[in-house]
Design a protein around this motif. Structure first.
Motif, PDB file in Angstrom:
ATOM      1  N   ARG A 188       0.857  -1.259  -0.034  1.00 45.65           N
ATOM      2  CA  ARG A 188      -0.093   0.053   0.121  1.00 45.65           C
ATOM      3  C   ARG A 188       0.853   1.453  -0.008  1.00 45.65           C
ATOM      4  O   ARG A 188       1.169   2.067   0.934  1.00 45.65           O
ATOM      5  CB  ARG A 188      -1.054   0.060   1.282  1.00 45.65           C
ATOM      6  CG  ARG A 188      -2.093  -1.045   1.072  1.00 45.65           C
ATOM      7  CD  ARG A 188      -2.924  -1.143   2.256  1.00 45.65           C
ATOM      8  NE  ARG A 188      -3.942  -2.480   2.230  1.00 45.65           N
ATOM      9  CZ  ARG A 188      -4.920  -2.523   3.001  1.00 45.65           C
ATOM     10  NH1 ARG A 188      -5.029  -1.636   4.039  1.00 45.65           N
ATOM     11  NH2 ARG A 188      -5.600  -3.761   3.151  1.00 45.65           N
ATOM     12  N   ASP A 189       1.323   1.634  -1.066  1.00 46.70           N
ATOM     13  CA  ASP A 189       2.402   2.617  -1.412  1.00 46.70           C
ATOM     14  C   ASP A 189       3.222   2.827  -0.309  1.00 46.70           C
ATOM     15  O   ASP A 189       3.346   3.965   0.461  1.00 46.70           O
ATOM     16  CB  ASP A 189       1.487   3.891  -1.509  1.00 46.70           C
ATOM     17  CG  ASP A 189       0.667   3.861  -2.681  1.00 46.70           C
ATOM     18  OD1 ASP A 189       0.480   3.135  -3.242  1.00 46.70           O
ATOM     19  OD2 ASP A 189       0.077   5.081  -3.110  1.00 46.70           O
ATOM     20  N   PRO A 190       4.165   2.078  -0.085  1.00 48.06           N
ATOM     21  CA  PRO A 190       5.172   1.898   0.977  1.00 48.06           C
ATOM     22  C   PRO A 190       6.192   3.183   0.876  1.00 48.06           C
ATOM     23  O   PRO A 190       6.389   3.454  -0.255  1.00 48.06           O
ATOM     24  CB  PRO A 190       6.013   0.717   0.926  1.00 48.06           C
ATOM     25  CG  PRO A 190       5.719   0.354  -0.560  1.00 48.06           C
ATOM     26  CD  PRO A 190       4.439   0.769  -0.899  1.00 48.06           C
ATOM     27  N   VAL A 191       6.447   3.699   1.922  1.00 47.47           N
ATOM     28  CA  VAL A 191       7.647   4.712   1.852  1.00 47.47           C
ATOM     29  C   VAL A 191       8.907   3.951   1.627  1.00 47.47           C
ATOM     30  O   VAL A 191       9.342   3.244   1.911  1.00 47.47           O
ATOM     31  CB  VAL A 191       7.714   5.299   3.447  1.00 47.47           C
ATOM     32  CG1 VAL A 191       8.958   6.421   3.456  1.00 47.47           C
ATOM     33  CG2 VAL A 191       6.536   5.851   3.709  1.00 47.47           C
ATOM     34  N   ILE A 192       9.560   4.804   0.563  1.00 46.43           N
ATOM     35  CA  ILE A 192      10.925   4.377   0.031  1.00 46.43           C
ATOM     36  C   ILE A 192      12.005   5.393   0.294  1.00 46.43           C
ATOM     37  O   ILE A 192      13.050   4.837   0.389  1.00 46.43           O
ATOM     38  CB  ILE A 192      10.910   3.914  -1.216  1.00 46.43           C
ATOM     39  CG1 ILE A 192      10.417   5.118  -2.209  1.00 46.43           C
ATOM     40  CG2 ILE A 192       9.913   2.804  -1.560  1.00 46.43           C
ATOM     41  CD1 ILE A 192      10.398   4.824  -3.698  1.00 46.43           C
ATOM     42  N   TYR A 193      11.916   6.393   0.705  1.00 45.04           N
ATOM     43  CA  TYR A 193      12.855   7.521   1.221  1.00 45.04           C
ATOM     44  C   TYR A 193      12.405   8.275   2.274  1.00 45.04           C
ATOM     45  O   TYR A 193      10.915   8.815   2.041  1.00 45.04           O
ATOM     46  CB  TYR A 193      13.254   8.392   0.079  1.00 45.04           C
ATOM     47  CG  TYR A 193      14.470   7.903  -0.713  1.00 45.04           C
ATOM     48  CD1 TYR A 193      15.692   8.235  -0.302  1.00 45.04           C
ATOM     49  CD2 TYR A 193      14.550   6.955  -1.837  1.00 45.04           C
ATOM     50  CE1 TYR A 193      16.977   7.879  -0.698  1.00 45.04           C
ATOM     51  CE2 TYR A 193      15.428   6.638  -2.329  1.00 45.04           C
ATOM     52  CZ  TYR A 193      16.886   6.930  -1.628  1.00 45.04           C
ATOM     53  OH  TYR A 193      18.225   6.660  -2.338  1.00 45.04           O
ATOM     54  N   ARG A 194      13.030   8.683   3.200  1.00 49.60           N
ATOM     55  CA  ARG A 194      12.504   9.696   4.216  1.00 49.60           C
ATOM     56  C   ARG A 194      13.588  10.476   4.529  1.00 49.60           C
ATOM     57  O   ARG A 194      14.876  10.187   4.370  1.00 49.60           O
ATOM     58  CB  ARG A 194      12.179   8.938   5.396  1.00 49.60           C
ATOM     59  CG  ARG A 194      13.195   8.497   6.517  1.00 49.60           C
ATOM     60  CD  ARG A 194      13.808   7.132   6.110  1.00 49.60           C
ATOM     61  NE  ARG A 194      14.208   6.122   7.137  1.00 49.60           N
ATOM     62  CZ  ARG A 194      15.211   5.504   7.117  1.00 49.60           C
ATOM     63  NH1 ARG A 194      16.029   5.467   5.692  1.00 49.60           N
ATOM     64  NH2 ARG A 194      15.747   4.786   7.807  1.00 49.60           N
ATOM     65  N   ILE A 195      13.410  11.883   5.165  1.00 49.99           N
ATOM     66  CA  ILE A 195      14.465  12.785   5.580  1.00 49.99           C
ATOM     67  C   ILE A 195      15.103  12.515   6.909  1.00 49.99           C
ATOM     68  O   ILE A 195      14.067  12.091   7.847  1.00 49.99           O
ATOM     69  CB  ILE A 195      13.799  14.103   5.575  1.00 49.99           C
ATOM     70  CG1 ILE A 195      13.186  14.483   4.336  1.00 49.99           C
ATOM     71  CG2 ILE A 195      15.066  15.177   5.796  1.00 49.99           C
ATOM     72  CD1 ILE A 195      12.346  15.716   4.137  1.00 49.99           C
ATOM     73  N   ARG A 196      16.127  12.327   7.144  1.00 52.71           N
ATOM     74  CA  ARG A 196      16.791  12.312   8.469  1.00 52.71           C
ATOM     75  C   ARG A 196      18.225  12.804   8.328  1.00 52.71           C
ATOM     76  O   ARG A 196      18.961  12.528   7.709  1.00 52.71           O
ATOM     77  CB  ARG A 196      16.952  10.842   8.456  1.00 52.71           C
ATOM     78  CG  ARG A 196      17.617  10.299  10.098  1.00 52.71           C
ATOM     79  CD  ARG A 196      16.926   8.933  10.306  1.00 52.71           C
ATOM     80  NE  ARG A 196      15.562   8.887  10.417  1.00 52.71           N
ATOM     81  CZ  ARG A 196      15.026   7.798  10.811  1.00 52.71           C
ATOM     82  NH1 ARG A 196      15.628   6.518  10.722  1.00 52.71           N
ATOM     83  NH2 ARG A 196      13.655   7.892  10.995  1.00 52.71           N
TER      84      ARG A 196
END
Length: 553
Positions: A188-196
Motif C-alpha cells: 500500500r504505497d510504501p515509503v521508500i525514502y525519508r528525511i533524516r
C-alpha cells in the motif's frame, strides 16, 4: 567444513540444484546482509552457516558480506567490527571487500528518480498519523494520499530539494505508487525514502535522505549479482515488494528471494530489542555476557565455532516454524569439547587435605595425560605434596554405600595419583570442616596399583602449595522457562542462579591459560579463561557447559 556430498539437502539447495541444471544460473551468489544495529545472535549464526555454506559447497559460488546500513540513528561502526569478527570466527570468509548498502546510495537515488519519472513514485506530505489513517487495516482497504497524483515534475523537484536538505524531518517522504487496496499492507504505497538529518558511520553528513530497507535490499542484491536472496520467514510478506521494485527499474539482474524458518531456541531471546533491554537494564554485563545468545557471548563462554556450525547443520533448513531444544545446542558443544578439550583439575569449593604420613618437606612431580584418548596432546605435570585441596562435596564423615567419594575410615583414589584414607577431621567453632587428615599408600601411584586393590571412587584434587587461585563463574540458562519471549515481564522468569561465582584453585599449569580455549576440568565441566577479565594475577574461568545436561528430566 561440509562438502557438497555431505551437506544435507533442503528445499533451498533443491531450488539451486534445479537452477543450475536448467542453466538459469551458471554459478551461485549469496549474501549475508546484517543491519549494524546490534550484535549477532545464534539465529544469525544459522543464516551465516546457510549463506556461506552454500557458497563453499557449490563450484565458483560466492557469498558477500553486506551491511544494510540505512538507519544511521541506530547503527554504529563498533557493531560493524563485531559482526565481521563473528563471521570470521565462525570460520567463513566473504567474497572480496566488505560491502555496504551505503556504497550504492547514489544508484539508489537514481533508481528512485526513475520510479518518479515513470509515475511509479511520488512525494507525499502526509504526517505519520495521517499515513497510518490512510493505510487502512487488514480488513479494510487504504485510501489514496491526496498527493498521490501530483505532477511528475513536481515530485522530481521536491525529491531533489529533499536531498538538498530544504525540508524538515517528517515533512516529506517518497512513496512507491502501487495499490492502496492491496491485501498485502506492504504494497500500500510504501515509503521508500525519508528525511533524516543524522551522521552516517560510512557516508558522514553527505546525505540527509535515506532509503528504506525494502527499497534498498533488493536493489543492493541486484547490483551485486545475487542469485538467491535467502531470508527468514518474517520477510515473506515483503517479497512482492522486493519483486515489484526490481520489475519497475532498469536493472538486469533479478535475484530470487527465498524464505526459511528462523531459529527459535528454548530458554532464549533473539529479539534485538529485548536483548538490548537486558544490556541497558544491566541484567547482563553486556552484549558479550556469556549468558547472552549472541555469537560474541557464546565465544566468550567457550563455545567452539565448529559446534555452532554442527548445530546449524543438524537443525536443518525448512519453511516450518519450530522451536529447538536448548539441550541440542549444548550436546553439540559437549561432543566437540569431549574430543578437543585438554584435561585439567580445578577445585571450585575447596577444603584442605593433610596427608599425615607424607614428608611435609618434600614434594614430587606426577605426570598425567593432557587427554585420555589423544596422545598427541602430550602430558602435563602435577605437583604433589603433603597438603592438597579437594572439593568439599567429595567428602562426608559418614555415607551410604552409594557414595563413592571420600568418607571417614575409607579410601578413595586421587586422580592420576595415590589412594588416600580419611582418618579424622578438624573443625572450626561453627562446626565447619577446615581440614581432613588422611594417610596415603605410596604403592598405589597410577591407575593400576601393584597390590590390585579395588577402590570404588576417584576424585580430583589440586596441590595446596603449588597452584593458582581462580574465580569460577558457573553459568546456567538465563531464563527459567522455555519460552521467555511469551512472558509478560521477562524479569519474572529470570533464573536467579544463571551466574554463581566461586573461589577456588586450578593446577599450576593453567597460569597462562589462553582466553576462550576450552579445558575439561575433570568431574566439574568444561571451562575457559575469560577473554575480558582473566589475567595471570587474577584467573577467571567461565563454565562453558556442564559434563551432562543438568536440566534433563
Amino acid at each position: 567444513m561440509t562438502t557438497l556430498e555431505t551437506s544435507p539437502s533442503n528445499f533451498i539447495r533443491n531450488i539451486i540444484d534445479e537452477d543450475l541444471r536448467t542453466g538459469k544460473h551458471k554459478s551461485i551468489q549469496t549474501r549475508f546482509p546484517p543491519e549494524p544495529n546490534g550484535y549477532l545472535h545464534i539465529g544469525h549464526a544459522k543464516s551465516i552457516c546457510l549463506n556461506f555454506g552454500i557458497a563453499e559447497d557449490y563450484p565458483n559460488a560466492l557469498c558477500n558480506l553486506r551491511f544494510d546500513d540505512t538507519n544511521p540513528l541506530k547503527e554504529d561502526a563498533d557493531y560493524v567490527a563485531a559482526i565481521e569478527k563473528d563471521v570470521l570466527w565462525l570460520g567463513f570468509q566473504w567474497a572480496g571487500d566488505v560491502r555496504y548498502s551505503s556504497d550504492y546510495f547514489e544508484q539508489l537515488y537514481n533508481y528512485a528518480v526513475e520510479l518518479i519519472e515513470n509515475d511509479k513514485a511520488y512525494v507525499c506530505e502526509l504526517n505519520a498519523e495521517q499515513t497510518r489513517e490512510y493505510r487502512g487495516t487488514l480488513t479494510s482497504p487504504g485510501k489514496d494520499s491526496p498527493f498521490r497524483n501530483r505532477p511528475i515534475s513536481e515530485s522530481l523537484d521536491l525529491f531533489a530539494r529533499m536531498r538538498a536538505g530544504e525540508f524538515a524531518e517528517g515533512s516529506l517522504m517518497l512513496r512507491a505508487k502501487i495499490d492502496m487496496a492491496s491485501p498485502n499492507m506492504k504494497m500500500r504505497d510504501p515509503v521508500i525514502y525519508r528525511i533524516r538529518f543524522a551522521h552516517h558511520h560510512q557516508t558522514g553528513d553527505k546525505w540527509c535522505i535515506y532509503p528504506m530497507y525494502d527499497f534498498t535490499h533488493c536493489i543492493s542484491d541486484a547490483i551485486e549479482g545475487i542469485t538467491h536472496s535467502l531470508c527468514t520467514l518474517e520477510f515473506e510478506d515483503h517479497r512482492p515488494l522486493y519483486d515489484w521494485v526490481l520489475a519497475n527499474i532498469s536493472i538486469a539482474c533479478k535475484p530470487r528471494q527465498i524464505e526459511f524458518s528462523r531459529l527459535n531456541l528454548q530458554y532464549t531471546l533473539t529479539s534485538k530489542r529485548k536483548l538490548n533491554a537486558l544490556v541497558t537494564e544491566k541484567i547482563v554485563s553486556g552484549w558479550d555476557d556469556p549468558r547472552m545468545p549472541t555469537i560474541s557471548g557464546m565465544r566468550r563462554r567457550g563455545y567452539p565455532a565448529a559446534s555452532l556450525r554442527e548445530f546449524s547443520k543438524r537443525i536443518g533448513v525448512t519453511k516450518q516454524e519450530n522451536t529447538v531444544e536448548f539441550a541440542s545446542l549444548e550436546a553439540c558443544v559437549r561432543e566437540n569439547l569431549e574430543s578437543n578439550a585438554p584435561r585439567a583439575m580445578a577445585v571450585i569449593d575447596p577444603v584442605k587435605v593433610i596427608i599425615t604420613n607424607y614428608d611435609e618437606n618434600q614434594s614430587e612431580q606426577l605426570i598425567a595425560p593432557a587427554h585420555p584418548k589423544d596422545e598427541s596432546m602430550g602430558t602435563r605435570t602435577l605437583p604433589f605434596s603433603a597438603q592438597l585441596y579437594i572439593d568439599r562435596e567429595d567428602f562426608k564423615e559418614s555415607a551410604n554405600k552409594h557414595y563413592k567419594r571420600l568418607v571417614l575410615g575409607k579410601e578413595v583414589r586421587l586422580r592420576n595419583a595415590y589412594v588416600i584414607k580419611a582418618e579424622n577431621v578438624v573443625k572450626d567453632d561453627a562446626g565447619n570442616i577446615t581440614e581432613i587428615h588422611c594417610t596415603y599408600d605410596p604403592e598405589t601411584l597410577g591407575k593400576n596399583p601393584s597390590d590390585g586393590r579395588k577402590v570404588k571412587g576417584v576424585i580430583h584434587w589440586v596441590d595446596a602449595t603449588s597452584n593458582h587461585a581462580a574465580e569460577f563463574r558457573i553459568y546456567e540458562r538465563l531464563f527459567l522457562v522455555a519460552n521467555p519471549g511469551a512472558a509478560e515481564d521477562v524479569h519474572e522468569v529470570l533464573n536467579p542462579k544463571s551466574l554463581v561465582i566461586k573461589q577456588g584453585f586450578v593446577e599450576i599449569g593453567l597460569a597462562q591459560a589462553e582466553a576462550e580455549k576450552a579445558y575439561q576440568f575433570e568431574r566439574e565441566g568444561y571451562f575457559c579463561a575469560d577473554s575480558k577479565e582473566s589475567t595471570a594475577d587474577h584467573l577467571v574461568f567461565n563454565r562453558t557447559v556442564a559434563l551432562r545436561d543438568s536440566w534433563a528430566g
